[in-house]
Design a protein around this motif. Structure first.
Motif, PDB file in Angstrom:
ATOM      1  N   GLU A 156       0.645  -1.674   0.302  1.00 31.57           N
ATOM      2  CA  GLU A 156      -0.124   0.398  -0.427  1.00 31.57           C
ATOM      3  C   GLU A 156       1.120   1.409   0.290  1.00 31.57           C
ATOM      4  O   GLU A 156       1.557   1.018   0.703  1.00 31.57           O
ATOM      5  N   ASP A 157       0.846   2.162  -0.997  1.00 29.26           N
ATOM      6  CA  ASP A 157       1.475   3.893  -1.110  1.00 29.26           C
ATOM      7  C   ASP A 157       0.802   4.067  -0.034  1.00 29.26           C
ATOM      8  O   ASP A 157      -0.100   4.575   0.185  1.00 29.26           O
ATOM      9  N   LEU A 158       1.517   4.200   1.574  1.00 34.07           N
ATOM     10  CA  LEU A 158       1.379   5.232   2.310  1.00 34.07           C
ATOM     11  C   LEU A 158       0.544   7.023   1.871  1.00 34.07           C
ATOM     12  O   LEU A 158       0.718   8.343   2.934  1.00 34.07           O
ATOM     13  N   GLN A 159       1.430   7.190   0.348  1.00 31.72           N
ATOM     14  CA  GLN A 159       1.577   8.852   0.412  1.00 31.72           C
ATOM     15  C   GLN A 159       0.515   9.365  -0.050  1.00 31.72           C
ATOM     16  O   GLN A 159       0.352   9.993  -0.206  1.00 31.72           O
ATOM     17  N   ARG A 160      -0.273   8.391  -1.170  1.00 31.84           N
ATOM     18  CA  ARG A 160      -1.691   8.576  -1.442  1.00 31.84           C
ATOM     19  C   ARG A 160      -2.851   6.730  -1.048  1.00 31.84           C
ATOM     20  O   ARG A 160      -2.870   6.186  -1.492  1.00 31.84           O
ATOM     21  N   PRO A 161      -2.939   8.265   0.540  1.00 29.75           N
ATOM     22  CA  PRO A 161      -3.375   6.245   1.554  1.00 29.75           C
ATOM     23  C   PRO A 161      -5.172   6.359   0.822  1.00 29.75           C
ATOM     24  O   PRO A 161      -5.763   7.188  -0.168  1.00 29.75           O
ATOM     25  N   SER A 162      -5.193   5.164   1.329  1.00 30.96           N
ATOM     26  CA  SER A 162      -6.858   5.093   1.269  1.00 30.96           C
ATOM     27  C   SER A 162      -7.727   5.815   1.782  1.00 30.96           C
ATOM     28  O   SER A 162      -7.404   6.534   3.027  1.00 30.96           O
ATOM     29  N   GLN A 163      -9.723   5.980   1.284  1.00 27.55           N
ATOM     30  CA  GLN A 163     -10.144   6.308   2.503  1.00 27.55           C
ATOM     31  C   GLN A 163     -10.328   6.030   3.910  1.00 27.55           C
ATOM     32  O   GLN A 163     -10.495   6.959   4.702  1.00 27.55           O
ATOM     33  N   GLN A 164      -9.982   4.946   4.161  1.00 26.55           N
ATOM     34  CA  GLN A 164     -10.225   4.293   5.130  1.00 26.55           C
ATOM     35  C   GLN A 164      -8.859   4.884   5.635  1.00 26.55           C
ATOM     36  O   GLN A 164      -8.869   5.308   7.002  1.00 26.55           O
ATOM     37  N   ILE A 165      -7.833   4.710   5.330  1.00 30.95           N
ATOM     38  CA  ILE A 165      -6.475   4.927   5.882  1.00 30.95           C
ATOM     39  C   ILE A 165      -6.447   6.482   6.727  1.00 30.95           C
ATOM     40  O   ILE A 165      -6.395   7.292   7.593  1.00 30.95           O
ATOM     41  N   GLU A 166      -7.392   7.762   5.504  1.00 28.00           N
ATOM     42  CA  GLU A 166      -7.344   9.148   5.881  1.00 28.00           C
ATOM     43  C   GLU A 166      -8.754   8.834   7.504  1.00 28.00           C
ATOM     44  O   GLU A 166      -8.192  10.681   8.206  1.00 28.00           O
ATOM     45  N   LEU A 167      -9.738   8.217   6.762  1.00 24.27           N
ATOM     46  CA  LEU A 167     -10.159   8.383   8.326  1.00 24.27           C
ATOM     47  C   LEU A 167      -9.751   8.421   9.713  1.00 24.27           C
ATOM     48  O   LEU A 167      -9.891   8.433  10.774  1.00 24.27           O
ATOM     49  N   PHE A 168      -8.997   7.048   9.369  1.00 30.26           N
ATOM     50  CA  PHE A 168      -8.382   6.310  10.568  1.00 30.26           C
ATOM     51  C   PHE A 168      -7.137   7.745  11.466  1.00 30.26           C
ATOM     52  O   PHE A 168      -7.427   8.316  12.352  1.00 30.26           O
ATOM     53  N   VAL A 169      -6.432   8.886  10.455  1.00 31.21           N
ATOM     54  CA  VAL A 169      -5.441   9.588  10.122  1.00 31.21           C
ATOM     55  C   VAL A 169      -6.418  10.628  11.110  1.00 31.21           C
ATOM     56  O   VAL A 169      -6.376  11.046  11.983  1.00 31.21           O
TER      57      VAL A 169
END
Length: 712
Positions: free
Chosen positions: A99-112
């Motif tokens: 997974e590319d964490l510089q362009r994260p998914s919507q779930q990761i954005e919500l988590f952050v």
């Protein structure tokens, strides 16, 4: 108050949303954890070390864990129960290796976002892939997804310390790195701060841990921003009164923001190094909506442009601070960090000023146009009344002269034969003519209409009559007319004195409506100011923004303003400086006026690097300086020679400028006299001299003829 409650409610709602999301993810992972294998030796040692670090960190609010499949078995129920003296809320997220964490998914954005809204104090990132961690750190740096001033625990990886990561580690000052050794030991290191501010990345080993040893939270997470050990700090500045100005007497910079930076240097123990950015290398910053990927702030819907050279210096990591009367524009936050406002400036316009100095009209200003018309009309009416009373009195006394109403009578006489003019006997008889005693009797003052107008005008100017009229009706009317003249002249003198005592009125522009009505193009020194007007909710402000031009300040700016070619937008103190400088330089400062209406009270801030580790310290110091009154004192010292308004004339002083109208009246009298003289000369030359009875050697012949034959 209602908006504050709504913001507080929104922040609390986001915090609970984050806790619920983290709890959901944590429970889901705890369920999966039951089928994972137990940790091995390395993982067990890392688990124990993390437990000790979390215990010494004394987390009170919450913490987060971001891990991969390799380290995920560490975070079991026993781990979370042993990290604190009581149960602490936590967030857990497991990422995939691809997974590319510089362009994260919507779930990761919500988590952050949930972690940030909950204001967690510590973040544990145990991802073995250094590239993945590097890109994730860049993501949270560019988008401010997390509070970078919190504590971070990362696994040591050389890929994290490449050249393009130096400016990131200058803000991640609360980060420690765990580096495993072959003998089941761990070296705990951190970034050498403030040494990294000099552009050199050095890791500082702070502890070497092995199984059975304890760790000290004071050593691991020591405060690094309270004492910068005298490190030189480059500060980009731009001269702008009253914040920054160069003083030739001391060969140094002075001003409010220079004093603030000096105070910050003493408080945080660093040495500010001031420099002017290179003007020739100015590059405009164009920002699209959603700067970076997944920008949560979303500043503005349209493309924005920043042309501030100071912002460019800080955004390029050339300077650590920037001062020079920077205002709190949200578009700046996409590139730099802004401090708390240390002052609020009144932003307004410097406009041209026109004067109603019509000194040449001073003698006619006491009366209005209608009043002057009434005075002139009364002059002719009273003169006609004098003439009519004199005529009626002559009728009563039966001595009506042929001179009354001569212009209204028709010439009933027969035209004389031109041959008669040539007869010598006729000319001799005319030359020997002598008026009788009855005809030589002097007429009264008002028997001639021209004399009536002239004497009426002379009484209006307080000139006495040559003698009193013979008839009592005319004497009575003369007395009452004298009373009228006294009242009229007293009124004129009072109004004339008031005009001389007061300075001439000034025509100024004091509102945005006046500025639009004057058709003077507004201008500003930065694109951000124009964008501020275009984004305003007020219709008048938007119209000003449509007409506003962005110009560069040059030497002829004040002369352009004085000529009405533009109106300049800036803070009130800088506009005072321009006006005072113009007065001392060109002497036309009286033609400049500062608009009284403040368009906006704009906060003034300092610029720092994005996510700067010194922001909290700087904000606290600025608040203390403001509360102590030092900033207000420095501001008063900077504007002591900048008066708010030009001093108004207080005395009733008569000068040559106000007396100029007397010369105008005298000039008008000379012109009328000369024109009358020319008219008389023309009449004598073209009418009298061409008459058959005119003899250049016997001029009385013509005048005797006119007395006998007035109609010929």
């Amino acid at each position: 108050m209602d908006s504050g409650r709504q913001l507080a409610f929104g922040g609390e709602r986001m915090r609970w949303l984050g806790i619920l999301a983290g709890t959901y993810i944590s429970l889901a992972m705890a369920t999966i954890n039951n089928i994972n294998k137990p940790p091995n030796g390395y993982e067990m040692d890392l688990k124990i070390l993390l437990q000790k670090i979390l215990w010494t960190a004394n987390v009170k609010r919450c913490f987060s864990v971001i891990t991969d499949d390799l380290h995920y078995p560490i975070y079991d129920r026993v781990f979370f129960e042993s990290v604190g003296r009581q149960v602490i809320p936590f967030f857990v997220m497991r990422t995939n290796a691809s997974e590319d964490l510089q362009r994260p998914s919507q779930q990761i954005e919500l988590f952050v976002k949930a972690i940030k809204s909950s204001d967690c104090e510590l973040n544990v990132i145990t991802i073995l892939n250094g590239w993945q961690v590097q890109r994730f750190l860049k993501y949270i740096y560019e988008n401010r997804s997390l509070n970078l001033q919190k504590k971070f625990i990362l696994l040591h990886d050389s890929r994290l310390f490449e050249r393009d990561m130096i400016h990131l580690w200058s803000v991640f000052v609360g980060t420690i790195f765990l580096k495993p050794q072959l003998d089941n030991q761990f070296i705990i290191s951190t970034i050498a701060f403030p040494g990294i501010l000099s552009g050199v990345l050095v890791l500082k080993n702070i502890a070497q841990w092995e199984l059975g040893k304890s760790v000290s939270g004071r050593i691991l997470f020591a405060d690094k921003t309270s004492n910068l050990n005298g490190v030189p700090m480059p500060v980009a500045l731009a001269e702008h009164v009253p914040m920054v100005l160069w003083t030739n007497t001391t060969n140094s910079f002075q001003g409010v923001e220079v004093e603030i930076m000096n105070a910050l240097g003493k408080s945080l123990n660093f040495r500010p190094v001031y420099y002017r950015p290179n003007q020739s290398e100015t590059v405009d910053w164009e920002l699209e909506n959603g700067y970076g990927n997944g920008n949560p702030d979303g500043y503005g819907q349209n493309e924005s442009r920043i042309d501030s050279l100071l912002i460019e210096e800080v955004a390029a990591h050339i300077a650590r601070f920037a001062i020079g009367d920077l205002h709190l524009f949200l578009v700046y936050l996409q590139l730099v960090e802004l401090s708390l406002p240390h002052n609020f400036e009144c932003l307004t316009f410097l406009t041209p000023e026109s004067s109603t100095d019509n000194s040449w009209q001073t003698f006619i200003l006491p009366f209005s146009g209608g009043m002057w018309a009434g005075v002139l009309l009364s002059l002719f009416i009273v003169g006609t009344v004098f003439y009519a009373i004199s005529f009626l009195n002559a009728i009563i006394n039966r001595n009506v002269s042929s001179g009354f109403f001569r212009c209204l009578r028709r010439n009933r006489g027969v035209a004389m034969d031109p041959k008669i003019y040539r007869r010598v006997s006729f000319r001799i008889a005319i030359s020997r003519y002598r008026p009788s005693k009855e005809s030589r009797r002097p007429r009264d003052l008002f028997d001639d209409y021209a004399n009536c107008i002239l004497l009426t005008y002379s009484m209006l100017l307080y000139v006495a009559l040559p003698r009193m009229p013979r008839n009592w009706p005319l004497r009575v009317l003369t007395g009452w007319y004298w009373i009228y003249c006294i009242l009229l002249v007293a009124t004129y003198r009072a109004s004339f004195t008031a005009i001389l005592a007061n300075p001439s009125a000034r025509v100024t522009i004091d509102t945005l409506e006046d500025l639009l009505g004057s058709h003077i193009p507004p201008s500003a020194g930065a694109t951000e100011n124009r964008q501020f007007f275009l984004d305003a909710t007020d219709e008048t402000a938007r119209k000003v923004g449509d007409k506003m031009e962005v110009i560069r300040q040059n030497e002829d700016l004040t002369s352009r303003i004085a000529k009405g070619q533009c109106a300049f937008y800036d803070n009130e103190f800088y506009l005072r400086y321009l006006r005072v400088a113009d007065e001392s330089g060109s002497g036309v400062g009286s033609a400049l006026h500062i608009m009284k209406e403040c368009v906006v009270s704009m906060p003034v801030v300092l610029a720092m690097e994005k996510n700067s580790a010194l922001k909290n310290r700087v904000d606290s110091s600025i608040q203390h300086l403001a509360e102590g009154g030092l900033i207000s004192k420095w501001l008063k010292d900077a504007i002591v020679h900048l008066p708010a308004e030009a001093p108004a004339q207080q005395e009733a002083l008569m000068n040559i400028q106000k007396f100029w109208s007397s010369f105008v009246a005298l000039a008008i009298g000379y012109v009328i006299s000369i024109l009358t003289l020319l008219a008389e000369r023309w009449h004598f030359k073209h009418i009298i001299m061409k008459h058959p009875m005119y003899d250049v050697y016997n001029p009385s012949l013509y005048y005797n003829f006119k007395r006998i034959y007035p109609g010929q």
